[in-house]
Design an enzyme around this catalytic site. Sequence first.
Site, PDB file in Angstrom:
ATOM      1  N   ASP A   1       4.165  -0.237  -9.015  1.00 39.79           N
ATOM      2  CA  ASP A   1       3.798  -1.636  -9.555  1.00 39.79           C
ATOM      3  C   ASP A   1       2.279  -2.419  -9.847  1.00 39.79           C
ATOM      4  O   ASP A   1       2.269  -0.971 -11.108  1.00 39.79           O
ATOM      5  CB  ASP A   1       4.629  -2.635  -8.906  1.00 39.79           C
ATOM      6  CG  ASP A   1       5.225  -3.144  -9.315  1.00 39.79           C
ATOM      7  OD1 ASP A   1       5.592  -3.552  -9.893  1.00 39.79           O
ATOM      8  OD2 ASP A   1       4.659  -4.817  -8.905  1.00 39.79           O
TER       9      ASP A   1
ATOM     10  N   TYR B   1       0.215 -11.240 -13.615  1.00 35.88           N
ATOM     11  CA  TYR B   1       0.601 -11.226 -14.744  1.00 35.88           C
ATOM     12  C   TYR B   1      -0.117 -11.777 -15.981  1.00 35.88           C
ATOM     13  O   TYR B   1      -0.496 -11.402 -17.489  1.00 35.88           O
ATOM     14  CB  TYR B   1       2.431 -11.321 -14.364  1.00 35.88           C
ATOM     15  CG  TYR B   1       2.992 -10.873 -13.670  1.00 35.88           C
ATOM     16  CD1 TYR B   1       3.954  -9.304 -14.456  1.00 35.88           C
ATOM     17  CD2 TYR B   1       2.503 -10.801 -11.966  1.00 35.88           C
ATOM     18  CE1 TYR B   1       4.205  -9.176 -13.527  1.00 35.88           C
ATOM     19  CE2 TYR B   1       3.153 -10.362 -11.279  1.00 35.88           C
ATOM     20  CZ  TYR B   1       4.434  -9.020 -11.804  1.00 35.88           C
ATOM     21  OH  TYR B   1       4.633  -8.134 -11.097  1.00 35.88           O
TER      22      TYR B   1
ATOM     23  N   HIS C   1      12.023   0.904  -6.177  1.00 35.56           N
ATOM     24  CA  HIS C   1      11.005   0.056  -7.050  1.00 35.56           C
ATOM     25  C   HIS C   1       9.888   0.308  -5.781  1.00 35.56           C
ATOM     26  O   HIS C   1       8.553   0.514  -6.150  1.00 35.56           O
ATOM     27  CB  HIS C   1      11.555  -0.668  -7.467  1.00 35.56           C
ATOM     28  CG  HIS C   1       9.993  -1.049  -8.468  1.00 35.56           C
ATOM     29  ND1 HIS C   1       9.790  -0.893  -9.299  1.00 35.56           N
ATOM     30  CD2 HIS C   1       8.925  -2.723  -7.506  1.00 35.56           C
ATOM     31  CE1 HIS C   1       8.511  -1.951  -9.492  1.00 35.56           C
ATOM     32  NE2 HIS C   1       7.833  -2.570  -8.404  1.00 35.56           N
TER      33      HIS C   1
END
Length: 450
Positions: free
Chosen positions: A237, A371, A428
Site C-alpha cells: 500500500d 494522499y 491487500h
Amino acid sequence: MKPLDRRTHSIGLRTGIIVFGAVTCLALSSSSTRRAGLVVLAATAVGAASHAPAAAEKSDTAIRPFRVAIPEKDRVELRRRIAATRWPSKELVSDRPQGVQLATLRELARYWSTDYDWRKAEAKLNALPQFVTKIDGVDIHFIHVRSRHENALPLIMTHGWPGSVIELLDTIGPLTDPTKYGGTAADAFHVVLPSLPGYGFSGEPAELGWESGRIAHAWAELMKRLGYTRYVAQGGDVGANVTDFMGRQAPEGLIGIHMNLLSGALGIADKLPAKSEEERTAHKGLETFRTTGFGYFLEQSTRPQTVGYSLLDSPVGLAAWLLDHDTDSYYKISRAFVDGKAVGHLTKESIVDNITLYWLTGTGTSAARWYREFGQFLAAAGAQAPPPVKVPVGFTTFPGEIWAAPRSWVETVYPGVAYFNQVDKGGHFAAWEEPALFASEVRAAFRPLR
C-alpha cells in the site's frame, strides 16, 4: 521464480508510474500535534493532549524509549461517543455498492463498546521494544525487535493506509525467530516497524512536503541511527510507494526491496499487457477500482481536511471510512463481525485494535494527508522520468489484492525483477491476514542477498 540478484532496474516512464495514479491535487493546511496520554520513558508522562519531545533528551537525534499509556477517561469517552451514534437507514442494495453495510457497522459498534478491550492491544504493543526519534523535525515512532539469531539481516517494513503497525505485528515472530515458524536461523531478520508520519504514535508533520520521497529519506536516516550498514526494505500500500522510493534513492546500506502492491499500475494502465486471461483479470480489477472504489482515494487526495472533521469526531464514522477500502478485504472484515468467521488473522479484535489506534491518537486527518502530499509531488514532477531503481526488486502477488499484478505487469514497472511469486491466498492486507505466508515470501525474496 528467479533468484534475487544485484541487477539495476529502470522503468524509463513518467513519474506517475510509481504511485496509485496520477492525481492532481489542491491545497492542504497543516495542523497542530495531538496525542492522548502517551508516555516517553526518557521524560515524565506526556499530558493527554501533548506529544512534545522529551525534555531530557540530549539531542534531536536521540532515540527515546516509548511506552503506550492511554488514560481511562479516553476509553470512557470513546464508548460514550459510540453509544451516541446517529445511524442512517439501511442501504438500498443487498451488498457493498452503496458503501459499508449497516449490519456490519452496527455489529462492529456493539463489539467495540461492549466486548472489546484496548488494554490487550496496549499490552501487546508494550511487550515490544518501542522507541521515538526526531527526524527532519517529526517524532517518528517505531518498533525495533532484534533477532536472537546471529547474522540476522536488518529489515525495515512500512505499513499503509488504512493500516498501522498493528497490521504487521504478527509477522515479527516469523521474521525474527524463523526456527519457530518453519524457517531456519539463516532466514532471520532484525525487524524495524516505523509508524508513518501522522499515523499512530508518530508526530504530525507541521509543514507541507511529507510525501513518499521525504519519508524514504527519513527511513534511511532511521536505519543509520540504529547502526545498520546493510539492510533491506519491504512495503505494501503506501508502504510499497515509500519502499519504491527507497529503491530509487538507493541510500547507503540498502541492498534490496520487496513489495506486494504494484502501486503505479493506475497511472500506466494503457501500457500494461492485456493478452492473457490473468492480465485481463488484473485490468478488470483496475477498472473496478477506478469506477467504484476510488472514493476514499479522491477525497483524501483533494480534501483530507474536509473528511478529517468527521474522522476526529465520530468513532463509528472513522470505522466506516477505514473499512471502505477494497472489496476483498471489506467482505473478509464484514464476515468476521456479521458471521463470526475470521479470515486468517483479520479477527474482530485485531480489526478494532487498528481502528482504536487511529481514534485514540487522533490521526484520522493527518494520516489522510499523505494522499494529497503525494498528489502535489506528482503534479510538480509532471512528465519527468523518475530515477531507476538501483537495487534488486522482489515482488509477491496475493490473489485478493485490489489488482493482482501478473509478472508481466511487474516487469513493466521493474524490468528484470529479481524475485517474483504468486501465492494462493491473502489480499491487500497480506501481512495482517496471512503473516506466516507473508513472512515466507519475505524470506525467499531476500535469501540470495544474505
